[in-house]
Design a protein around this motif. Structure first.
Motif, PDB file in Angstrom:
ATOM      1  N   GLY A  36      36.623  49.021  56.062  1.00  0.00           N
ATOM      2  CA  GLY A  36      36.713  48.822  57.229  1.00  0.00           C
ATOM      3  C   GLY A  36      34.718  48.724  57.954  1.00  0.00           C
ATOM      4  O   GLY A  36      34.196  47.207  57.411  1.00  0.00           O
ATOM      5  N   PRO A  37      34.453  50.051  58.350  1.00  0.00           N
ATOM      6  CA  PRO A  37      33.247  50.191  58.413  1.00  0.00           C
ATOM      7  C   PRO A  37      32.140  49.127  57.309  1.00  0.00           C
ATOM      8  O   PRO A  37      31.197  48.916  57.929  1.00  0.00           O
ATOM      9  CB  PRO A  37      33.150  51.455  58.551  1.00  0.00           C
ATOM     10  N   TYR A  38      32.476  49.249  56.362  1.00  0.00           N
ATOM     11  CA  TYR A  38      31.348  49.288  54.928  1.00  0.00           C
ATOM     12  C   TYR A  38      31.495  47.846  55.166  1.00  0.00           C
ATOM     13  O   TYR A  38      30.278  47.152  55.288  1.00  0.00           O
ATOM     14  CB  TYR A  38      32.031  50.060  53.968  1.00  0.00           C
ATOM     15  N   ALA A  39      32.280  46.928  54.927  1.00  0.00           N
ATOM     16  CA  ALA A  39      32.571  45.467  55.514  1.00  0.00           C
ATOM     17  C   ALA A  39      31.527  45.000  56.375  1.00  0.00           C
ATOM     18  O   ALA A  39      30.533  44.400  56.426  1.00  0.00           O
ATOM     19  CB  ALA A  39      33.183  44.755  55.215  1.00  0.00           C
ATOM     20  N   ARG A  40      31.601  46.007  57.921  1.00  0.00           N
ATOM     21  CA  ARG A  40      31.095  45.551  59.133  1.00  0.00           C
ATOM     22  C   ARG A  40      29.562  45.778  58.938  1.00  0.00           C
ATOM     23  O   ARG A  40      28.500  45.226  58.886  1.00  0.00           O
ATOM     24  CB  ARG A  40      31.736  46.338  60.440  1.00  0.00           C
ATOM     25  N   ARG A  44      29.641  41.282  56.306  1.00  0.00           N
ATOM     26  CA  ARG A  44      30.940  41.228  55.631  1.00  0.00           C
ATOM     27  C   ARG A  44      32.716  41.025  55.359  1.00  0.00           C
ATOM     28  O   ARG A  44      33.367  41.479  54.792  1.00  0.00           O
ATOM     29  CB  ARG A  44      30.919  41.378  53.922  1.00  0.00           C
ATOM     30  N   ASP A  45      32.097  41.492  57.149  1.00  0.00           N
ATOM     31  CA  ASP A  45      33.867  41.712  57.507  1.00  0.00           C
ATOM     32  C   ASP A  45      34.875  40.464  58.322  1.00  0.00           C
ATOM     33  O   ASP A  45      35.687  40.600  57.917  1.00  0.00           O
ATOM     34  CB  ASP A  45      33.704  42.218  59.223  1.00  0.00           C
ATOM     35  N   SER A  46      34.081  39.793  57.917  1.00  0.00           N
ATOM     36  CA  SER A  46      34.773  38.279  58.171  1.00  0.00           C
ATOM     37  C   SER A  46      34.481  37.077  57.235  1.00  0.00           C
ATOM     38  O   SER A  46      35.331  35.793  57.284  1.00  0.00           O
ATOM     39  CB  SER A  46      34.062  37.017  59.604  1.00  0.00           C
ATOM     40  N   LYS A  49      36.533  38.950  50.649  1.00  0.00           N
ATOM     41  CA  LYS A  49      35.734  39.882  49.206  1.00  0.00           C
ATOM     42  C   LYS A  49      35.687  38.764  48.352  1.00  0.00           C
ATOM     43  O   LYS A  49      35.732  38.084  47.299  1.00  0.00           O
ATOM     44  CB  LYS A  49      37.123  40.722  48.605  1.00  0.00           C
ATOM     45  N   SER A 116      24.438  51.976  60.446  1.00  0.00           N
ATOM     46  CA  SER A 116      26.524  52.160  59.430  1.00  0.00           C
ATOM     47  C   SER A 116      26.050  52.862  58.334  1.00  0.00           C
ATOM     48  O   SER A 116      26.494  52.878  57.728  1.00  0.00           O
ATOM     49  CB  SER A 116      26.854  50.857  60.491  1.00  0.00           C
ATOM     50  N   TYR A 117      25.547  51.353  57.783  1.00  0.00           N
ATOM     51  CA  TYR A 117      24.929  51.610  56.060  1.00  0.00           C
ATOM     52  C   TYR A 117      24.746  53.261  55.706  1.00  0.00           C
ATOM     53  O   TYR A 117      25.140  53.599  54.623  1.00  0.00           O
ATOM     54  CB  TYR A 117      24.320  50.502  55.847  1.00  0.00           C
TER      55      TYR A 117
END
Length: 139
Positions: A36-40, A44-46, A49, A116-117
């Motif tokens: 989740g944090p990686y997608a954010r 790309r969290d919304s 994939k 974050s990344y």
């Protein structure tokens, strides 16, 4: 020992084991623990994939093979034999090159959350490098 002769004396079983450990760690890290944090961090969290081409799986494996081989070569050239020295070496390389380079890569206009990344990816590289160094000295 110079670097070229150290490359010639690399224990390939240790390198392959380190490759396996880092590959499994990467899957657990990015698809499990920090999915989740990686997608954010990627913004790309919304979105669904994306499809994962062969490069998605093969690219990191090749890069991890290069990192493990380089780590084993440098450990041999520096004559590091103790686990404690291997950890110090891995921390210097992991923080000084891999994590720092991750920050440099992340700070660009296309990365929505570069810090974050950097934390997620840099920490993965640091843990992977420590594991690789410990495997190499164990062999």
């Amino acid at each position: 020992m110079n670097v070229l002769s150290a490359l010639g004396s690399v224990n390939w079983i240790a390198v392959l084991l380190a490759l396996l450990v880092c590959t499994v760690l990467g899957g657990v890290w990015f698809a499990g623990l920090f999915a989740g944090p990686y997608a954010r961090a990627l913004g790309r969290d919304s979105v669904p994939k994306p499809e994962r081409p062969a490069l998605f799986f093969g690219g990191p494996a090749v890069a991890n093979l290069v990192i493990a081989t380089t780590t084993a070569t440098l450990i041999g050239a520096l004559r590091i034999e103790a686990a404690g020295d291997a950890v110090v070496f891995a921390l210097v390389v992991g923080i000084g090159y891999l994590a720092a380079n991750t920050v440099v890569i992340a700070i660009n206009p296309n990365m929505p959350r570069p810090l974050s990344y950097s934390l997620i990816s840099g920490a993965y590289h640091l843990v992977g490098t420590v594991a690789t160094a410990l495997i190499v000295v164990a062999f």
